[in-house]
Design an enzyme around this catalytic site. Structure first.
Site, PDB file in Angstrom:
ATOM      1  N   SER A  75      47.995 136.254  21.988  1.00  0.00           N
ATOM      2  CA  SER A  75      48.991 137.334  21.949  1.00  0.00           C
ATOM      3  C   SER A  75      48.699 138.494  22.890  1.00  0.00           C
ATOM      4  O   SER A  75      49.576 139.342  23.094  1.00  0.00           O
ATOM      5  CB  SER A  75      49.114 137.894  20.539  1.00  0.00           C
ATOM      6  N   LYS A  78      51.224 139.141  25.504  1.00  0.00           N
ATOM      7  CA  LYS A  78      52.570 139.663  25.225  1.00  0.00           C
ATOM      8  C   LYS A  78      52.940 140.943  25.988  1.00  0.00           C
ATOM      9  O   LYS A  78      54.020 141.017  26.576  1.00  0.00           O
ATOM     10  CB  LYS A  78      52.760 139.842  23.709  1.00  0.00           C
TER      11      LYS A  78
HETATM   12  N1  GLU Z   1      49.869 131.483  20.231  1.00  0.00           N
HETATM   13  C1  GLU Z   1      49.707 132.208  19.016  1.00  0.00           C
HETATM   14  C2  GLU Z   1      50.893 132.019  18.088  1.00  0.00           C
HETATM   15  O1  GLU Z   1      51.994 132.164  18.480  1.00  0.00           O
HETATM   16  C3  GLU Z   1      49.491 133.643  19.332  1.00  0.00           C
HETATM   17  C4  GLU Z   1      49.412 134.489  18.102  1.00  0.00           C
HETATM   18  C5  GLU Z   1      48.572 135.711  18.262  1.00  0.00           C
HETATM   19  O2  GLU Z   1      47.622 135.749  19.040  1.00  0.00           O
HETATM   20  O3  GLU Z   1      48.896 136.673  17.546  1.00  0.00           O
HETATM   21  O4  GLU Z   1      50.743 131.714  16.948  1.00  0.00           O
END
Ligand code: GLU
Length: 316
Positions: A75, A78
């Site tokens: 994440s 993001k």
């Molecule tokens: N790839 C992970 C998911 O979507 C990332 C989540 C995260 O790091 O918060 O579950």
């Protein structure tokens, strides 16, 4: 552009080494957090790994411990993909599609998907953000995302295929989210195409050092202090940092802001990236997570560095 505030290199080095030394022992699974296991490959992480890095805006990178050990960005991708969406689509159009309100809910919460997703730091908003990046196909969009994150890091980032396969094969929850959003028209691309781009962005390999460079770039109004390259505009970094400050650490964002006072983003592989605008970027890697999904040593290290170096953004 505002001139960056100089921070004494010796002070940063000392604070970094003290934080690393003081927190190194918090590595007992069960007592000091647990690795994420819902993506099976992440559950295999070595709980002792602990990397810390700080990049100041004059281009100096300070590192301690496992700062060069690669892990998947998850994440923490993001905010950087959101930056690209803002640059591609423009601010107003992006705000029309993805909200900027903290949700107080878990990162993968399924909410009534009739309106736009709450913010780009939770999965729903992040899946929409990457689907809005310019590109004729999923492959093209991912290519642009990988290039953008690489430019933020100042080096070419590559995929961890094993983690990618692991996430893809266990992603029922994110699949459900994407299909709901597709059904309600919030997601304009086919759900599986959008998910594949999102899974790949999460599986890019970075180090704590990379995260420090990436957040230093945000702290430096979009200019990478290592390469001198302009990645995004100051308008974009201002928005990205604001959203990181209010929504970047899952449902801990309010208390985090009060304690550390830094825009930040955490991820389930144990990465944490924080920016002190006009001053420096911090990257941490430590796979043991607390019950909200934040890296235990990541939060503690950033909080210590913030206090020691006087980085809290609300303090004049
Ligand atoms: N790839 C992970 C998911 O979507 C990332 C989540 C995260 O790091 O918060 O579950």
């Amino acid at each position: 552009m505002t001139s960056p505030q100089r921070i004494c290199a010796g002070l940063v080095k000392e604070a970094l080494e003290d934080a690393h030394r003081g927190l190194r022992g918090l590595a007992v699974p069960g007592r000091h957090g647990r690795p994420a296991t819902y993506i099976p490959e992440l559950g295999r992480a070595d709980p002792r790994r602990f990397g810390l890095a700080v990049m100041t805006l004059d281009g100096n990178l300070h590192q301690a411990g496992d700062a060069l050990v690669p892990f998947t960005i998850q994440s923490v991708s993001k905010p950087f993909v959101y930056a690209l969406t803002l640059a591609d689509l423009g601010v107003e159009e992006t705000l029309n599609r993805i909200g900027v309100e903290p949700t107080g809910a878990a990162f993968n919460a399924v909410r009534p998907q009739s309106a736009r997703p709450g913010n780009p730091m939770v999965n729903a908003g992040a899946i929409v953000a990457s689907s809005l990046v310019a590109g004729a196909s999923g492959d093209e969009r991912f290519g642009r995302i990988a290039a953008c994150l690489s430019a933020f890091a100042g080096r070419d980032l590559v995929l961890d295929e094993q983690v990618l396969r692991s996430e893809r094969s266990t992603a029922d929850h994110n699949r459900a989210l994407a299909h709901l959003m597709r059904a309600s028209g919030v997601l304009e691309r086919p759900a599986e195409e959008a998910l594949e781009v999102y899974f790949r962005q999460c599986s890019l390999l970075v180090t704590a050092g990379d995260l420090a460079v990436m957040t230093a770039t945000l702290a430096n109004e979009g200019i990478n202090p290592l390469t001198g390259q302009k990645i995004v505009s100051p308008e974009v970094t201002e928005i990205v940092l604001s959203v990181m400050a209010t929504c970047g650490t899952y449902d801990y964002a309010g208390e985090w802001m009060l304690r550390a006072g830094l825009p930040a983003k955490s991820g389930v592989s144990g990465g944490l990236a924080a920016a002190a605008p006009g001053r420096l970027g911090i990257g941490v890697f430590s796979p043991l997570l607390d019950e909200r999904g934040n890296s235990v040593r990541g939060l503690a290290a950033c909080e210590q560095l913030s206090r020691r170096l006087g980085l809290h953004v609300m303090r004049p």
